[in-house]
Write an enzyme that holds these catalytic residues in place. Structure first.
Site, PDB file in Angstrom:
ATOM      1  N   HIS A 102     -24.719  41.945  11.587  1.00  0.00           N
ATOM      2  CA  HIS A 102     -24.775  40.531  11.242  1.00  0.00           C
ATOM      3  C   HIS A 102     -23.768  40.122  10.183  1.00  0.00           C
ATOM      4  O   HIS A 102     -23.609  38.918   9.909  1.00  0.00           O
ATOM      5  CB  HIS A 102     -26.194  40.155  10.795  1.00  0.00           C
ATOM      6  CG  HIS A 102     -26.617  38.800  11.257  1.00  0.00           C
ATOM      7  ND1 HIS A 102     -27.932  38.403  11.342  1.00  0.00           N
ATOM      8  CD2 HIS A 102     -25.901  37.727  11.679  1.00  0.00           C
ATOM      9  CE1 HIS A 102     -28.006  37.161  11.790  1.00  0.00           C
ATOM     10  NE2 HIS A 102     -26.784  36.725  11.995  1.00  0.00           N
ATOM     11  N   ASP A 124     -33.770  35.205  12.865  1.00  0.00           N
ATOM     12  CA  ASP A 124     -33.649  36.572  12.363  1.00  0.00           C
ATOM     13  C   ASP A 124     -34.991  37.030  11.796  1.00  0.00           C
ATOM     14  O   ASP A 124     -35.779  36.221  11.311  1.00  0.00           O
ATOM     15  CB  ASP A 124     -32.582  36.585  11.252  1.00  0.00           C
ATOM     16  CG  ASP A 124     -32.037  37.958  10.931  1.00  0.00           C
ATOM     17  OD1 ASP A 124     -32.726  38.962  11.175  1.00  0.00           O
ATOM     18  OD2 ASP A 124     -30.908  38.035  10.407  1.00  0.00           O
ATOM     19  N   HIS A 126     -34.921  39.031   9.243  1.00  0.00           N
ATOM     20  CA  HIS A 126     -34.586  39.321   7.848  1.00  0.00           C
ATOM     21  C   HIS A 126     -34.006  38.094   7.154  1.00  0.00           C
ATOM     22  O   HIS A 126     -33.442  37.203   7.800  1.00  0.00           O
ATOM     23  CB  HIS A 126     -33.584  40.478   7.785  1.00  0.00           C
ATOM     24  CG  HIS A 126     -34.076  41.722   8.441  1.00  0.00           C
ATOM     25  ND1 HIS A 126     -33.825  42.002   9.764  1.00  0.00           N
ATOM     26  CD2 HIS A 126     -34.827  42.748   7.962  1.00  0.00           C
ATOM     27  CE1 HIS A 126     -34.391  43.152  10.081  1.00  0.00           C
ATOM     28  NE2 HIS A 126     -35.008  43.625   9.012  1.00  0.00           N
ATOM     29  N   ASP A 128     -31.450  38.106   4.927  1.00  0.00           N
ATOM     30  CA  ASP A 128     -29.990  38.204   4.776  1.00  0.00           C
ATOM     31  C   ASP A 128     -29.502  37.390   3.590  1.00  0.00           C
ATOM     32  O   ASP A 128     -28.408  36.820   3.611  1.00  0.00           O
ATOM     33  CB  ASP A 128     -29.286  37.759   6.064  1.00  0.00           C
ATOM     34  CG  ASP A 128     -29.522  38.718   7.220  1.00  0.00           C
ATOM     35  OD1 ASP A 128     -30.093  39.792   6.984  1.00  0.00           O
ATOM     36  OD2 ASP A 128     -29.146  38.390   8.355  1.00  0.00           O
ATOM     37  N   HIS A 141     -24.672  43.600   5.946  1.00  0.00           N
ATOM     38  CA  HIS A 141     -25.399  42.847   6.974  1.00  0.00           C
ATOM     39  C   HIS A 141     -26.679  42.229   6.422  1.00  0.00           C
ATOM     40  O   HIS A 141     -27.301  41.405   7.107  1.00  0.00           O
ATOM     41  CB  HIS A 141     -25.669  43.704   8.215  1.00  0.00           C
ATOM     42  CG  HIS A 141     -26.813  44.666   8.104  1.00  0.00           C
ATOM     43  ND1 HIS A 141     -27.508  45.120   9.199  1.00  0.00           N
ATOM     44  CD2 HIS A 141     -27.381  45.288   7.031  1.00  0.00           C
ATOM     45  CE1 HIS A 141     -28.445  45.969   8.820  1.00  0.00           C
ATOM     46  NE2 HIS A 141     -28.389  46.084   7.515  1.00  0.00           N
ATOM     47  N   ASP A 226     -30.040  36.954  15.728  1.00  0.00           N
ATOM     48  CA  ASP A 226     -30.180  38.392  15.538  1.00  0.00           C
ATOM     49  C   ASP A 226     -31.296  38.873  16.464  1.00  0.00           C
ATOM     50  O   ASP A 226     -32.437  38.411  16.366  1.00  0.00           O
ATOM     51  CB  ASP A 226     -30.534  38.696  14.084  1.00  0.00           C
ATOM     52  CG  ASP A 226     -30.481  40.171  13.744  1.00  0.00           C
ATOM     53  OD1 ASP A 226     -30.882  40.988  14.591  1.00  0.00           O
ATOM     54  OD2 ASP A 226     -30.065  40.510  12.628  1.00  0.00           O
ATOM     55  N   ASP A 228     -33.086  41.286  16.450  1.00  0.00           N
ATOM     56  CA  ASP A 228     -34.266  41.898  15.835  1.00  0.00           C
ATOM     57  C   ASP A 228     -35.345  40.878  15.486  1.00  0.00           C
ATOM     58  O   ASP A 228     -36.432  41.246  15.032  1.00  0.00           O
ATOM     59  CB  ASP A 228     -33.900  42.756  14.623  1.00  0.00           C
ATOM     60  CG  ASP A 228     -33.439  41.976  13.396  1.00  0.00           C
ATOM     61  OD1 ASP A 228     -33.718  40.770  13.287  1.00  0.00           O
ATOM     62  OD2 ASP A 228     -32.772  42.587  12.532  1.00  0.00           O
ATOM     63  N   GLU A 271     -26.551  42.596  16.545  1.00  0.00           N
ATOM     64  CA  GLU A 271     -27.451  43.722  16.272  1.00  0.00           C
ATOM     65  C   GLU A 271     -28.050  44.369  17.516  1.00  0.00           C
ATOM     66  O   GLU A 271     -29.101  45.008  17.436  1.00  0.00           O
ATOM     67  CB  GLU A 271     -28.569  43.309  15.296  1.00  0.00           C
ATOM     68  CG  GLU A 271     -28.066  42.852  13.921  1.00  0.00           C
ATOM     69  CD  GLU A 271     -27.644  43.980  12.995  1.00  0.00           C
ATOM     70  OE1 GLU A 271     -27.797  45.155  13.373  1.00  0.00           O
ATOM     71  OE2 GLU A 271     -27.142  43.675  11.879  1.00  0.00           O
TER      72      GLU A 271
END
Length: 299
Positions: A102, A124, A126, A128, A141, A226, A228, A271
């Protein structure tokens, strides 16, 4: 619409190897045919060059404070991503960037944001939102949102920061946020919707509110997706899996709502890690989600 596919096989922003093969896996899953089936032209620009980590010192260039591994190499790659994205837009194409980790979003958003007021929808698991001072790992990332907003030492890095307003950044699907990230997000004007919000209210109102926030006062949208954000049961082949994520149908719903705005001018999907995948399942899902984001509907 002409869609320009730009591969950014970057894996310097994370510890786990394999996401550098993500662009190839997504292409192999039928990306070009899927886009053409929607009536769009496809121009695949191939992959941008990315330095290999072997034989390189991750600390050859250090930030003024803190830790950011492969900072020099990340800057080099992001500048090339930025140039490729800006060229695509200048030539009337829709840039679709395939990651890679990312960290490439720093380059993508800088390329889109050239002389263009922009909102960013960040999907996402996360936050980030780390900086070199707060990161527990030094992996870039985990920093791209903080970077594009010029927070902390990123404010001194012309290649990283943009003039995107914090109020025009909306994040959806978060469920893995560090303590210092949490404090920084709470102290910002970024709009955040976690998986708990999705559980409580449902995906449709969450994405509608996120789009309203991202597009407040602007008419252009960049989507950074992303993989994930999905539950590992749906998308096992990702760089940093976290249980309790978005379902297959919720992800498609989000992308369909994005397409309905007619505001999206660029997109990246990041990702995908084929090493961890099962029969290219995650890459195939990425292709399906891109198609939904570009206007594919059930009826």
């Amino acid at each position: 619409m002409d869609v320009r596919v730009i591969g950014a096989p970057m894996d310097l922003g994370a510890d786990r190897r394999g996401v550098d093969m993500g662009p190839s896996a997504i292409r192999y899953a039928g990306l070009a045919d899927s886009i053409r089936s929607l009536g769009h032209a496809v121009d695949d620009a191939g992959d941008l060059p990315v330095p290999r980590p072997e034989g390189r010192d991750p600390n050859a260039e250090r930030p003024p404070n803190g830790n950011a591994k492969y900072l020099r190499e990340t800057r080099w790659v992001c500048r090339r991503v930025e140039s490729a994205v800006a060229d695509a837009l200048d030539e009337g194409a829709f840039p679709l960037v395939l990651g890679g980790d990312h960290s490439i979003a720093i380059g993508t958003i800088n390329g889109v944001n050239k002389d263009r007021e922009l909102g960013v929808l960040w999907i996402d698991a996360h936050g980030d939102f780390n900086t070199p001072e707060t990161t527990p790992s030094g992996n870039i990332h985990g920093m791209p949102v903080a970077a594009i907003l010029g927070r902390s030492v990123f404010g001194e890095m012309e290649w990283a920061r943009t003039d995107v307003e914090e109020r025009n950044v909306a994040m959806v699907g978060l469920r893995d946020i560090g303590a210092e990230e949490r404090a920084a997000i709470a102290d910002s004007d970024v709009t955040v919707y976690t998986m708990s919000d999705i559980d409580n209210r449902g995906m449709v109102p969450i994405v509608e509110d996120a789009l309203d926030a991202a597009l407040d006062g602007v008419d252009r949208l960049h989507v950074s997706f992303d993989m994930d954000v999905l539950d590992p049961g749906e998308a096992p082949g990702v760089g940093t899996p976290v249980h309790g994520g978005v379902t297959y149908r919720e992800a498609h719903t989000a992308m369909e709502l994005i397409a309905e705005t007619d505001a999206c001018v660029s997109m990246e999907v990041v990702e995908v890690n084929p090493i961890l995948d099962s029969h290219n399942r995650t890459a195939e899902l990425a292709v399906e989600l891109v198609a939904s984001g570009l206007g594919k509907q059930i009826l």
